[in-house]
Enzyme design. Structure first.
Site, PDB file in Angstrom:
ATOM      1  N   HIS A 156      44.659 -83.618  48.661  1.00  0.00           N
ATOM      2  CA  HIS A 156      43.269 -83.358  48.267  1.00  0.00           C
ATOM      3  C   HIS A 156      42.294 -84.364  48.877  1.00  0.00           C
ATOM      4  O   HIS A 156      41.101 -84.102  48.936  1.00  0.00           O
ATOM      5  CB  HIS A 156      43.148 -83.373  46.742  1.00  0.00           C
ATOM      6  CG  HIS A 156      43.800 -82.187  46.099  1.00  0.00           C
ATOM      7  ND1 HIS A 156      43.098 -81.084  45.685  1.00  0.00           N
ATOM      8  CD2 HIS A 156      45.102 -81.910  45.853  1.00  0.00           C
ATOM      9  CE1 HIS A 156      43.935 -80.181  45.190  1.00  0.00           C
ATOM     10  NE2 HIS A 156      45.160 -80.668  45.278  1.00  0.00           N
ATOM     11  N   ASP A 364      35.016 -87.930  51.959  1.00  0.00           N
ATOM     12  CA  ASP A 364      35.489 -87.106  50.850  1.00  0.00           C
ATOM     13  C   ASP A 364      36.420 -86.042  51.406  1.00  0.00           C
ATOM     14  O   ASP A 364      36.156 -85.503  52.493  1.00  0.00           O
ATOM     15  CB  ASP A 364      34.286 -86.424  50.169  1.00  0.00           C
ATOM     16  CG  ASP A 364      34.446 -86.309  48.662  1.00  0.00           C
ATOM     17  OD1 ASP A 364      35.584 -86.129  48.203  1.00  0.00           O
ATOM     18  OD2 ASP A 364      33.422 -86.386  47.950  1.00  0.00           O
TER      19      ASP A 364
HETATM   20  P1  ADQ Z   1      37.066 -85.523  43.241  1.00  0.00           P
HETATM   21  O1  ADQ Z   1      36.994 -86.798  44.008  1.00  0.00           O
HETATM   22  O2  ADQ Z   1      37.158 -85.666  41.781  1.00  0.00           O
HETATM   23  O3  ADQ Z   1      38.257 -84.579  43.754  1.00  0.00           O
HETATM   24  P2  ADQ Z   1      35.079 -83.283  43.683  1.00  0.00           P
HETATM   25  O4  ADQ Z   1      35.650 -82.400  44.711  1.00  0.00           O
HETATM   26  O5  ADQ Z   1      33.624 -83.469  43.808  1.00  0.00           O
HETATM   27  O6  ADQ Z   1      35.687 -84.745  43.647  1.00  0.00           O
HETATM   28  O7  ADQ Z   1      35.398 -82.621  42.279  1.00  0.00           O
HETATM   29  C1  ADQ Z   1      34.883 -83.163  41.113  1.00  0.00           C
HETATM   30  C2  ADQ Z   1      34.846 -82.118  39.992  1.00  0.00           C
HETATM   31  O8  ADQ Z   1      34.555 -82.795  38.775  1.00  0.00           O
HETATM   32  C3  ADQ Z   1      33.751 -81.082  40.172  1.00  0.00           C
HETATM   33  O9  ADQ Z   1      34.170 -79.872  39.597  1.00  0.00           O
HETATM   34  C4  ADQ Z   1      32.570 -81.675  39.384  1.00  0.00           C
HETATM   35  O10 ADQ Z   1      31.676 -80.719  38.846  1.00  0.00           O
HETATM   36  C5  ADQ Z   1      33.274 -82.422  38.283  1.00  0.00           C
HETATM   37  N1  ADQ Z   1      32.525 -83.670  37.960  1.00  0.00           N
HETATM   38  C6  ADQ Z   1      32.408 -84.773  38.735  1.00  0.00           C
HETATM   39  N2  ADQ Z   1      31.656 -85.704  38.109  1.00  0.00           N
HETATM   40  C7  ADQ Z   1      31.290 -85.176  36.927  1.00  0.00           C
HETATM   41  C8  ADQ Z   1      30.490 -85.652  35.845  1.00  0.00           C
HETATM   42  N3  ADQ Z   1      29.913 -86.856  35.874  1.00  0.00           N
HETATM   43  N4  ADQ Z   1      30.328 -84.832  34.790  1.00  0.00           N
HETATM   44  C9  ADQ Z   1      30.898 -83.607  34.783  1.00  0.00           C
HETATM   45  N5  ADQ Z   1      31.654 -83.117  35.766  1.00  0.00           N
HETATM   46  C10 ADQ Z   1      31.853 -83.884  36.833  1.00  0.00           C
HETATM   47  C11 ADQ Z   1      39.317 -84.677  44.730  1.00  0.00           C
HETATM   48  C12 ADQ Z   1      38.895 -85.090  46.146  1.00  0.00           C
HETATM   49  C13 ADQ Z   1      37.825 -84.159  46.667  1.00  0.00           C
HETATM   50  C14 ADQ Z   1      38.324 -82.708  46.616  1.00  0.00           C
HETATM   51  C15 ADQ Z   1      38.886 -82.376  45.238  1.00  0.00           C
HETATM   52  C16 ADQ Z   1      39.565 -81.011  45.214  1.00  0.00           C
HETATM   53  O11 ADQ Z   1      38.436 -86.424  46.152  1.00  0.00           O
HETATM   54  O12 ADQ Z   1      37.457 -84.496  47.991  1.00  0.00           O
HETATM   55  O13 ADQ Z   1      37.265 -81.827  46.910  1.00  0.00           O
HETATM   56  O14 ADQ Z   1      39.840 -83.344  44.825  1.00  0.00           O
HETATM   57  O15 ADQ Z   1      40.532 -80.913  46.213  1.00  0.00           O
END
Ligand code: ADQ
Length: 459
Positions: A156, A364
């Protein structure tokens, strides 16, 4: 139909909305054929107490099997090797890595423990899908115990360029472990190129074409499978009571202002200090935004027991305080910084109320927030996505305003452009972005990975 076995560090009940898009998508795949989800229980047992306890429970027709970890194992595997070595290095942050030699043993021990606990639960025609950097050596451990089933792996996070990976003590062992998988999936073409170059230059692999590599008397097949979101599910969530309420409240509260939004885990990879500095530059260089542009930044607490995470928190609080102190007024604060998780049901409402989203990670894997923001917009009057070119999502979301988050001036200019963008341009860009995230949604991702895994021929 084969049974699907998903293995990931954390296991979620797929029936709960709070679990989010990925858990729901994997849950769907698991329940369509009946499945098993295996991982850590979330419990760390105290020193001296028995660890390795297996818990099995049913969630619909999905079995959740989880294992407790001992205190020292957890510290070395999770906090140590996974989040103190692999996470920073895979995000190009050698400066933040802690190469404590004790970590790698804990990482191996836990992967071996997982393999021992999982092996007796497996059936001959299972298909196993392992997720993320915590579990890279799991297939090698399973193979050593005689596991013959198909095993796929999806990373991921991003994968760093070869010379950065080569700084990890024991990287040869780590990367060789990938050859125990039948299929390795990465988020982007850039990651795929890094893997190919690493395998050829560092592991002496032969490139066999179509993502196949030969080394160590085995073949590895790898490809980019950019992860998506459940677009319709997210739109549906946006129609719910909590989301509509959130949007209405914010619209009313900020009726005469322009809202910008950032939603992230509080992680140094997300570029939050750079984002705050760019916002400060916007207020300095384009003063018409003062008393108007307001950034709501939600940063969910994350891995707070790892040192680098405390540092980033203090830095952000300092920056936010200085910006609000220098520019704020009795009736306007430029930044609302919230160190909390927002309830998932409210997130689409927060996105819908915001004219601009700032998704500006320094690196990311994909970044799902960028895709969620697009899904949450009203197509008749959509907001604008400002997106870092260093997010995996930038390969697909080319109609966003792409920025280099290290370039504060240029990012401030892009934010200004986003705030002033005329309706017809906003609609045009949003239409194309929505089409893209629909075409490559989470269901497409899952089906494409699983069908590639089942097609592949012996690894
Ligand atoms: P993350 O680094 O956690 O995931 P991301 O892909 O942005 O990053 O996913 C975060 C999820 O958590 C989203 O659904 C978002 O809405 C939710 N979220 C984040 N902060 C929040 C907050 N403060 N309050 C509520 N909800 C929040 C890892 C990798 C990424 C990759 C994903 C999936 O780092 O690059 O896209 O896995 O593979």
């Amino acid at each position: 139909m084969s049974r699907l076995v998903v293995v990931s560090n954390r296991v979620a009940d797929p029936r709960r909305v709070a679990a989010g898009g990925l858990a729901v998508a994997l849950g769907e795949a698991l329940s369509s054929s009946g499945g098993l989800w295996f991982g850590w229980s979330g419990t760390v047992v105290e020193r001296g107490a028995p660890d390795g306890q297996l818990h099995v429970q049913r969630a619909g027709n999905v079995t959740l099997a989880t294992v407790d970890l001992g205190h020292d194992d957890h510290a070395a595997y999770y906090r140590g090797y996974a989040n103190g070595v692999l996470w920073p290095v895979f995000h190009y942050r050698l400066d933040l890595a802690n190469f404590d030699p004790g970590y790698i043993d804990g990482y191996r021990r836990v992967n071996r423990l997982f393999a021992h606990k999982l092996m007796p639960l497996l059936r001959p025609d299972d298909v196993i899908w392992v997720h993320d950097y915590h579990l890279i050596p799991l297939a090698a451990e399973l193979r050593a115990m005689g596991c013959q089933q198909r095993i796929g792996f999806f990373l991921h996070t991003p994968l760093a360029p070869p010379l950065i990976l080569a700084a990890i003590p024991g990287h040869e062992w780590l990367m060789r472990a990938l050859f125990a998988y039948d299929l390795v999936g990465l988020q982007s073409q850039a990651d795929m190129n890094h893997l190919a170059r690493y395998l050829v230059t560092e592991a002496g692999a032969e490139q066999l074409g179509e993502g196949r590599f030969g080394a160590f008397n085995r073949q590895l097949r790898a490809a980019a499978f950019p992860i998506g979101i459940d677009v319709d599910g997210f739109i549906e969530l946006g129609r719910g009571k909590e989301a509509t309420e959130t949007r209405a409240n914010l619209r009313e509260q900020y009726a005469r202002r322009q809202l910008l939004v950032g939603v992230d885990r509080l992680d140094y990879s997300k570029g939050l200090p750079q984002r705050f500095r760019a916002f400060r530059t916007l207020l300095e260089r384009y003063p018409e935004n003062r008393h108007s542009a307001t950034l709501i930044q939600v940063a969910a607490p994350s891995r707070e027991d790892v040192d680098a995470y405390g540092d980033i928190r203090r830095e952000l609080e300092g920056l936010c305080g200085a910006i609000n102190g220098d520019f704020g007024d009795l009736d306007w604060m430029p930044i609302r910084y919230i160190h909390r998780t927002v309830a998932r049901k409210r997130v689409p409402g927060l996105f819908a109320a915001s004219r601009v989203a700032l998704v500006t990670p320094l690196r990311d894997g994909m970044n799902l927030v960028a895709k969620e923001y697009i899904a949450a917009q009203d197509p008749a009057d959509p907001g604008v996505l400002v997106l870092s070119r260093f997010a995996g999502a930038a390969e697909q979301l080319t109609e966003a305003l792409l920025v280099n988050p290290y370039d504060t001036q240029a990012t401030a200019e892009a934010i200004e452009r986003a705030l002033r963008m005329p309706l017809d341009e906003r609609r045009l860009r949003h239409g194309r972005l929505l089409e893209e995230i629909r075409r490559h949604d989470v269901h497409w991702w899952r089906e494409r990975f699983l069908s590639a895994l089942s097609e592949g021929g012996p690894g």
